[in-house]
Design a protein around this motif. Structure first.
Motif, PDB file in Angstrom:
ATOM      1  N   LEU A 124       0.588  -1.209   0.046  1.00 30.64           N
ATOM      2  CA  LEU A 124       0.094  -0.098   0.017  1.00 30.64           C
ATOM      3  C   LEU A 124       0.912   1.308  -0.089  1.00 30.64           C
ATOM      4  CD1 LEU A 124      -3.090  -0.837   2.410  1.00 30.64           C
ATOM      5  CD2 LEU A 124      -3.035  -0.296  -0.046  1.00 30.64           C
ATOM      6  N   GLN A 125       2.004   1.077   0.713  1.00 27.81           N
ATOM      7  CA  GLN A 125       2.810   2.476   0.960  1.00 27.81           C
ATOM      8  C   GLN A 125       3.748   2.414  -0.311  1.00 27.81           C
ATOM      9  OE1 GLN A 125       4.224   3.736   4.387  1.00 27.81           O
ATOM     10  NE2 GLN A 125       2.606   2.623   5.634  1.00 27.81           N
ATOM     11  N   GLY A 126       3.599   1.479  -1.321  1.00 27.05           N
ATOM     12  CA  GLY A 126       4.543   1.315  -2.393  1.00 27.05           C
ATOM     13  C   GLY A 126       5.994   1.318  -2.247  1.00 27.05           C
ATOM     14  N   ILE A 127       6.180   0.682  -0.957  1.00 28.74           N
ATOM     15  CA  ILE A 127       7.478   0.386  -0.802  1.00 28.74           C
ATOM     16  C   ILE A 127       8.114  -0.971  -1.144  1.00 28.74           C
ATOM     17  CG2 ILE A 127       9.288   0.132   1.250  1.00 28.74           C
ATOM     18  CD1 ILE A 127       7.814   2.863   1.335  1.00 28.74           C
ATOM     19  N   LYS A 128       9.160  -0.815  -1.879  1.00 26.82           N
ATOM     20  CA  LYS A 128       9.645  -2.266  -2.496  1.00 26.82           C
ATOM     21  C   LYS A 128      10.597  -2.804  -1.397  1.00 26.82           C
ATOM     22  CE  LYS A 128       8.846  -1.247  -7.164  1.00 26.82           C
ATOM     23  NZ  LYS A 128       8.665   0.365  -7.179  1.00 26.82           N
ATOM     24  N   ARG A 129      10.392  -4.312  -1.492  1.00 25.89           N
ATOM     25  CA  ARG A 129      11.206  -5.081  -0.471  1.00 25.89           C
ATOM     26  C   ARG A 129      12.640  -4.710  -0.396  1.00 25.89           C
ATOM     27  NH1 ARG A 129      10.766 -11.026   0.776  1.00 25.89           N
ATOM     28  NH2 ARG A 129      13.109 -11.418   1.356  1.00 25.89           N
ATOM     29  N   GLY A 130      13.097  -4.503  -1.771  1.00 22.57           N
ATOM     30  CA  GLY A 130      14.790  -3.994  -1.749  1.00 22.57           C
ATOM     31  C   GLY A 130      14.953  -2.844  -0.900  1.00 22.57           C
ATOM     32  N   ILE A 131      14.119  -1.907  -0.920  1.00 24.01           N
ATOM     33  CA  ILE A 131      14.326  -0.760  -0.037  1.00 24.01           C
ATOM     34  C   ILE A 131      14.320  -0.938   1.382  1.00 24.01           C
ATOM     35  CG2 ILE A 131      13.435   1.836   0.382  1.00 24.01           C
ATOM     36  CD1 ILE A 131      12.761   1.827  -2.693  1.00 24.01           C
ATOM     37  N   MET A 132      13.072  -1.676   1.720  1.00 24.12           N
ATOM     38  CA  MET A 132      13.021  -2.219   3.060  1.00 24.12           C
ATOM     39  C   MET A 132      14.258  -2.808   3.606  1.00 24.12           C
ATOM     40  SD  MET A 132       9.823  -1.986   4.476  1.00 24.12           S
ATOM     41  CE  MET A 132       9.471  -3.373   5.478  1.00 24.12           C
ATOM     42  N   GLU A 133      14.894  -3.730   2.730  1.00 21.04           N
ATOM     43  CA  GLU A 133      15.999  -4.239   3.230  1.00 21.04           C
ATOM     44  C   GLU A 133      17.399  -3.096   3.234  1.00 21.04           C
ATOM     45  OE1 GLU A 133      15.578  -8.790   1.582  1.00 21.04           O
ATOM     46  OE2 GLU A 133      16.635  -7.435   0.294  1.00 21.04           O
ATOM     47  N   LEU A 134      17.349  -2.093   2.685  1.00 21.29           N
ATOM     48  CA  LEU A 134      18.312  -1.127   2.711  1.00 21.29           C
ATOM     49  C   LEU A 134      18.232  -0.262   4.355  1.00 21.29           C
ATOM     50  CD1 LEU A 134      18.262   0.793  -0.323  1.00 21.29           C
ATOM     51  CD2 LEU A 134      19.839  -0.820   0.389  1.00 21.29           C
ATOM     52  N   ALA A 135      16.974  -0.294   4.942  1.00 18.41           N
ATOM     53  CA  ALA A 135      16.878   0.442   6.190  1.00 18.41           C
ATOM     54  C   ALA A 135      17.174  -0.107   7.286  1.00 18.41           C
ATOM     55  CB  ALA A 135      15.255   0.616   6.210  1.00 18.41           C
ATOM     56  N   ASP A 136      18.356   0.684   8.127  1.00 21.94           N
ATOM     57  CA  ASP A 136      18.729   0.234   9.361  1.00 21.94           C
ATOM     58  C   ASP A 136      17.578   0.730  10.282  1.00 21.94           C
ATOM     59  OD1 ASP A 136      21.245  -0.868   8.422  1.00 21.94           O
ATOM     60  OD2 ASP A 136      21.552   1.300   7.910  1.00 21.94           O
ATOM     61  N   LEU A 137      16.793   1.695   9.994  1.00 20.63           N
ATOM     62  CA  LEU A 137      15.622   2.039  11.084  1.00 20.63           C
ATOM     63  C   LEU A 137      14.570   2.432  10.139  1.00 20.63           C
ATOM     64  CD1 LEU A 137      14.739   3.140  13.907  1.00 20.63           C
ATOM     65  CD2 LEU A 137      16.037   5.258  13.633  1.00 20.63           C
ATOM     66  N   ILE A 138      13.295   2.010  10.438  1.00 17.10           N
ATOM     67  CA  ILE A 138      12.042   2.577   9.951  1.00 17.10           C
ATOM     68  C   ILE A 138      11.311   3.322  11.025  1.00 17.10           C
ATOM     69  CG2 ILE A 138       9.804   1.836   9.430  1.00 17.10           C
ATOM     70  CD1 ILE A 138      11.111  -0.824   7.917  1.00 17.10           C
ATOM     71  N   LEU A 139      10.869   4.584  10.384  1.00 17.99           N
ATOM     72  CA  LEU A 139      10.367   5.446  11.429  1.00 17.99           C
ATOM     73  C   LEU A 139       8.875   5.520  10.707  1.00 17.99           C
ATOM     74  CD1 LEU A 139      13.222   8.106  11.711  1.00 17.99           C
ATOM     75  CD2 LEU A 139      12.377   6.423  13.412  1.00 17.99           C
ATOM     76  N   VAL A 140       8.039   5.063  11.863  1.00 20.30           N
ATOM     77  CA  VAL A 140       6.725   5.586  11.673  1.00 20.30           C
ATOM     78  C   VAL A 140       5.960   6.614  12.032  1.00 20.30           C
ATOM     79  CG1 VAL A 140       4.001   4.560  11.522  1.00 20.30           C
ATOM     80  CG2 VAL A 140       6.069   2.883  11.499  1.00 20.30           C
ATOM     81  N   ASN A 141       6.085   7.560  11.012  1.00 17.27           N
ATOM     82  CA  ASN A 141       5.770   9.034  11.523  1.00 17.27           C
ATOM     83  C   ASN A 141       4.250   9.308  11.431  1.00 17.27           C
ATOM     84  OD1 ASN A 141       6.477  11.677  12.041  1.00 17.27           O
ATOM     85  ND2 ASN A 141       6.172  12.367  10.036  1.00 17.27           N
ATOM     86  N   LYS A 142       4.080  10.472  12.145  1.00 19.16           N
ATOM     87  CA  LYS A 142       2.555  10.813  12.321  1.00 19.16           C
ATOM     88  C   LYS A 142       1.747  10.091  13.265  1.00 19.16           C
ATOM     89  CE  LYS A 142       2.521  13.062   7.655  1.00 19.16           C
ATOM     90  NZ  LYS A 142       1.772  13.515   6.422  1.00 19.16           N
ATOM     91  N   ALA A 143       2.695   9.813  14.189  1.00 13.61           N
ATOM     92  CA  ALA A 143       2.135   8.772  15.144  1.00 13.61           C
ATOM     93  C   ALA A 143       1.389   9.914  16.415  1.00 13.61           C
ATOM     94  CB  ALA A 143       3.145   8.081  15.854  1.00 13.61           C
ATOM     95  N   ASP A 144       0.355  10.550  15.874  1.00 12.81           N
ATOM     96  CA  ASP A 144      -0.086  11.583  16.787  1.00 12.81           C
ATOM     97  C   ASP A 144      -1.671  11.503  16.559  1.00 12.81           C
ATOM     98  OD1 ASP A 144      -0.624  13.321  14.492  1.00 12.81           O
ATOM     99  OD2 ASP A 144       1.639  13.744  14.883  1.00 12.81           O
ATOM    100  N   GLY A 145      -2.420  12.066  17.310  1.00 15.02           N
ATOM    101  CA  GLY A 145      -3.902  12.230  17.158  1.00 15.02           C
ATOM    102  C   GLY A 145      -4.659  10.780  16.809  1.00 15.02           C
ATOM    103  N   ASP A 146      -5.386  10.833  16.027  1.00 13.64           N
ATOM    104  CA  ASP A 146      -5.999   9.466  15.603  1.00 13.64           C
ATOM    105  C   ASP A 146      -5.098   8.425  15.088  1.00 13.64           C
ATOM    106  OD1 ASP A 146      -8.447  10.740  16.468  1.00 13.64           O
ATOM    107  OD2 ASP A 146      -9.301  11.360  14.258  1.00 13.64           O
ATOM    108  N   SER A 147      -4.214   8.959  14.723  1.00 17.35           N
ATOM    109  CA  SER A 147      -3.317   7.862  14.150  1.00 17.35           C
ATOM    110  C   SER A 147      -2.513   7.180  14.910  1.00 17.35           C
ATOM    111  CB  SER A 147      -2.392   8.581  13.202  1.00 17.35           C
ATOM    112  OG  SER A 147      -3.179   9.102  11.928  1.00 17.35           O
ATOM    113  N   LYS A 148      -2.170   7.709  16.440  1.00 16.82           N
ATOM    114  CA  LYS A 148      -1.416   7.136  17.109  1.00 16.82           C
ATOM    115  C   LYS A 148      -1.433   5.591  17.486  1.00 16.82           C
ATOM    116  CE  LYS A 148       1.031   8.063  21.359  1.00 16.82           C
ATOM    117  NZ  LYS A 148       1.207   9.024  22.503  1.00 16.82           N
TER     118      LYS A 148
END
Ligand code: GDP
Length: 325
Positions: free
Chosen positions: A182-206
């Protein structure tokens, strides 16, 4: 351009003169041959003063909150006494000639911060060209005393790989909810990540953000990790409300401690890759710029287009012609 010799410019840059840094960047971004010679001299004399920064790559789709995060993060670490440079690799700048990434108007308070330096993506005809200039700018910033360098990108895979190849640690920003498809993230890019940050963790989205953290933490266990010393992490944050931003810096420090010497090994391998990428680029430029090769190219391209000649054979003929010209 600049009235200073490469040596004078290097000296002023090492003294922390921001105008000298800006001039040096303009010099390395120039394509004029005489500037390329000066730029090479400048970089060579600055090499001993480089390498002293934490090099962070950062990516995420437009709107995920990259500039909001970089602004909050940059202000946080400068308060801790660090000096931060923000660079960008914009893959679309190669096409449009314009650049949104690293735009100062996106990071208003950080751009006024005396301990921060923001530079938009260089324009270039190819991603390789944009990447090369950003790598060199990163070295200039280090020589200028910036001890944290953030390289921002947004793109279709290739630019993320390019940025991961010039940094120590790669941060990927995501939105709460939705799988990677859904987020259009390719597996290869996920594999590059050393840290994934889920942003906008506020309000209704928390709440959704917390669940997204759990989902991605699970997903990461099934992916190949880039280092045996580091299991990629997932953290929630609200860049807008400045929540979780300090935790990111803590994780960066932890990453450095855990990787230890591996960071230097990564950099050495990156430098060798860079050497070969640069060599390949230059050889190709030289080949394409050769008048007698150019005469031959049109015919070969036509033969390939019309299916008369396999591309492998055409490439062989082209190279043989280049070598024997
Ligand atoms: P970029 O395109 O990735 O650089 O995203 P921006 O930083 O420009 O942010 C896009 C929009 O999301 C802006 O309207 C921001 O105010 C908003 N935004 C960024 N971070 C947060 C956050 O943590 N929470 C919320 N609610 N909004 C955010």
């Amino acid at each position: 351009m600049t009235r200073y010799s490469p040596e004078q410019l290097a000296e002023r840059l090492r003294d922390g003169d921001r105008r000298a840094l800006a001039q040096a960047i303009t010099l390395i971004e120039s394509t004029r041959p005489e500037h390329r010679v000066k730029a090479a001299q400048l970089l060579e004399s600055l090499m001993p003063s480089t390498g002293n920064s934490v090099r962070l790559g950062i990516s995420g789709v437009p709107g995920v909150g990259k500039s909001t995060f970089i602004e909050a993060f940059g202000n946080h670490i400068t308060q801790q006494g660090h000096r931060v440079a923000v660079l960008a690799v914009d893959p679309t700048s190669a096409l449009s000639g314009g650049s949104i990434l690293g735009d100062k108007t996106r990071m208003e308070t950080l751009s006024r911060n005396p301990n921060a330096f923001i530079r938009p993506s260089p324009a270039g005809k190819t991603l390789g060209g944009v990447t090369r200039r950003t790598r060199e700018t990163l070295l200039l910033c280090e020589a200028g005393g910036f001890d944290v360098v953030l390289v921002e990108t947004v793109g279709v895979g290739q630019s993320e790989t390019a940025v991961a190849e010039m940094t120590d640690m790669f941060l990927l920003l995501l939105l709460p909810g939705g799988g990677d498809e859904l987020q259009g993230i390719k597996r290869g890019i996920m594999e590059l990540a050393d840290l994934i940050l889920v942003n906008k963790a506020d309000g209704d989205s928390k709440v959704i953000a917390e669940r997204t953290v759990t989902d991605y933490t699970m997903a990461l266990h099934f992916l190949h990790s880039r280092s045996k010393n580091w299991q990629p992490r997932v953290q929630a944050l609200s860049a807008l409300n400045n929540q979780g931003v300090a935790d990111v810096w803590e994780t960066v420090n932890d990453f450095q401690a855990k990787l230890g010497d591996e960071i230097q090994h990564r950099r050495s391998a990156q430098a060798v890759n860079w050497l070969w990428a640069e060599t390949a680029d230059r050889l190709l430029d030289d080949l394409k710029g050769d008048a007698s090769v150019r005469k031959r190219v049109a015919g070969l391209e036509r033969d390939v287009t019309e299916g008369k000649l396999p591309p492998t054979v055409a490439a062989e003929q082209l190279i043989n012609h280049y070598k024997s010209r």
